[in-house]
Design a protein around this motif. Structure first.
Motif, mmCIF file in Angstrom:
data_model
loop_
_atom_site.group_PDB
_atom_site.id
_atom_site.type_symbol
_atom_site.label_atom_id
_atom_site.label_comp_id
_atom_site.label_asym_id
_atom_site.label_seq_id
_atom_site.Cartn_x
_atom_site.Cartn_y
_atom_site.Cartn_z
ATOM 1 N N HIS A 32 0.832 -1.212 0.000
ATOM 2 C CA HIS A 32 0.000 0.000 0.000
ATOM 3 C C HIS A 32 0.861 1.255 0.000
ATOM 4 O O HIS A 32 0.382 2.337 -0.337
ATOM 5 N N MET A 90 0.148 1.935 -6.747
ATOM 6 C CA MET A 90 -1.078 2.666 -7.072
ATOM 7 C C MET A 90 -1.762 1.934 -8.224
ATOM 8 O O MET A 90 -1.100 1.505 -9.176
ATOM 9 N N HIS A 103 -4.758 3.201 -3.834
ATOM 10 C CA HIS A 103 -3.715 2.313 -3.350
ATOM 11 C C HIS A 103 -4.327 0.958 -3.007
ATOM 12 O O HIS A 103 -5.516 0.854 -2.676
#
Length: 291
Positions: free
Chosen positions: A52, A56, A65
């Motif tokens: 995360h 993306m 994300h």
């Protein structure tokens, strides 16, 4: 290994290409033999639980994300990323300059020659899909194609060395037809200067490429640094500006003082101090043995 580097690490590139024009270097990189989709897969697997921070996902409706808390998800981060890619989402993976040896070595050479800082992003796009919308960036970019093919559309520069706040997504109907259309294949490298609108799309195969962003020192960076340094020595520059300030004459007087003091700044020493300050605040991301 990287013939294109020899073409950009010289005065001719700075005088005729840098900050001004795009340039395609065909069949000039061998990076695709060292870093490809298999290495990207391994990178994702080895960073499960932290993806995360680095990944993306771009699809047709939103950008987001990957989920951060794997304890409350039925799928791992890697499985989520794979699924979204199969559903035609583009993946952007960041911070390769910190974790991939060959890429780190390229970044070191660029920073040594141009100064400034570099960052690396991987873009993995499914077949027959467009990437990001037409936009221009506040940094120069070196696009290195690793797998598949990708069409790039370039427009005339709209801004000279835009700041981060000036970067924007554009309406393709408003800016008209692109001035150039290029097809990148594995081993090709494309330089795009800051402020030049561009977009890309895949052909009938998926595409994997990296973008090396290069951000070099600008005049306003030095000015901001110089004024900040002056404020350390002169308390009047740290005076609070409140609504009850008598009039603008006070501000004008301080601006005149600042201008007079800036005229006496040693430019060579300012650049050295700025460079030291920037390097001191950066994470140690490169292996010096690769230089």
């Amino acid at each position: 290994m990287n013939i294109w580097l020899n073409s950009v690490l010289n005065k001719d590139f700075i005088d005729n290409i840098f900050d001004a024009n795009s340039k395609l270097y065909s069949k000039s990189s061998l990076l695709h033999f060292q870093f490809n989709s298999q290495q990207v897969e391994q990178y994702l697997i080895s960073h499960e639980g932290e993806l995360h921070k680095y990944v993306m996902i771009y699809d047709q409706t939103e950008n987001y994300h990957v989920h951060a808390n794997t304890k409350f998800s039925q799928k791992s981060q890697v499985d989520t990323i794979r699924e979204r890619f199969q559903y035609d989402a583009t993946l952007k993976i960041e911070q390769l300059e910190r974790r991939q040896q060959e890429i780190s070595a390229i970044c070191c050479k660029l920073e040594t020659f141009f100064g400034g800082t570099t960052f690396v992003k991987v873009f993995w796009t499914p077949a027959n899909k467009k990437g990001l919308k037409v936009h221009f960036d506040p940094v120069s970019a070196f696009i290195i194609q690793l797998e598949g093919e990708k069409k790039w559309f370039l427009w005339d520069k709209l801004e000279h060395n835009p700041t981060q706040q000036m970067s924007k997504v554009l309406d393709e109907e408003t800016i008209g037809s692109p001035r150039e259309e290029l097809l990148l294949k594995a081993g090709d490298v494309l330089y795009i200067p800051a402020g030049m609108p561009h977009r890309a799309e895949c052909t009938d195969t998926s595409s994997l490429h990296i973008t090396i962003g290069l951000s070099v020192c600008k005049v306003f960076d030095l000015l901001h640094f110089a004024v900040e340094q002056l404020s350390h020595k002169n308390a009047i520059f740290r005076h609070s500006i409140t609504p009850d300030l008598p009039n603008c004459e006070f501000i004008k007087a301080q601006l005149d003082t600042a201008i007079n003091q800036l005229n006496n700044v040693n430019a060579e020493q300012l650049i050295k101090s700025y460079t030291l300050a920037v390097n001191a605040s950066r994470p140690n991301i490169h292996n010096p043995l690769l230089l």
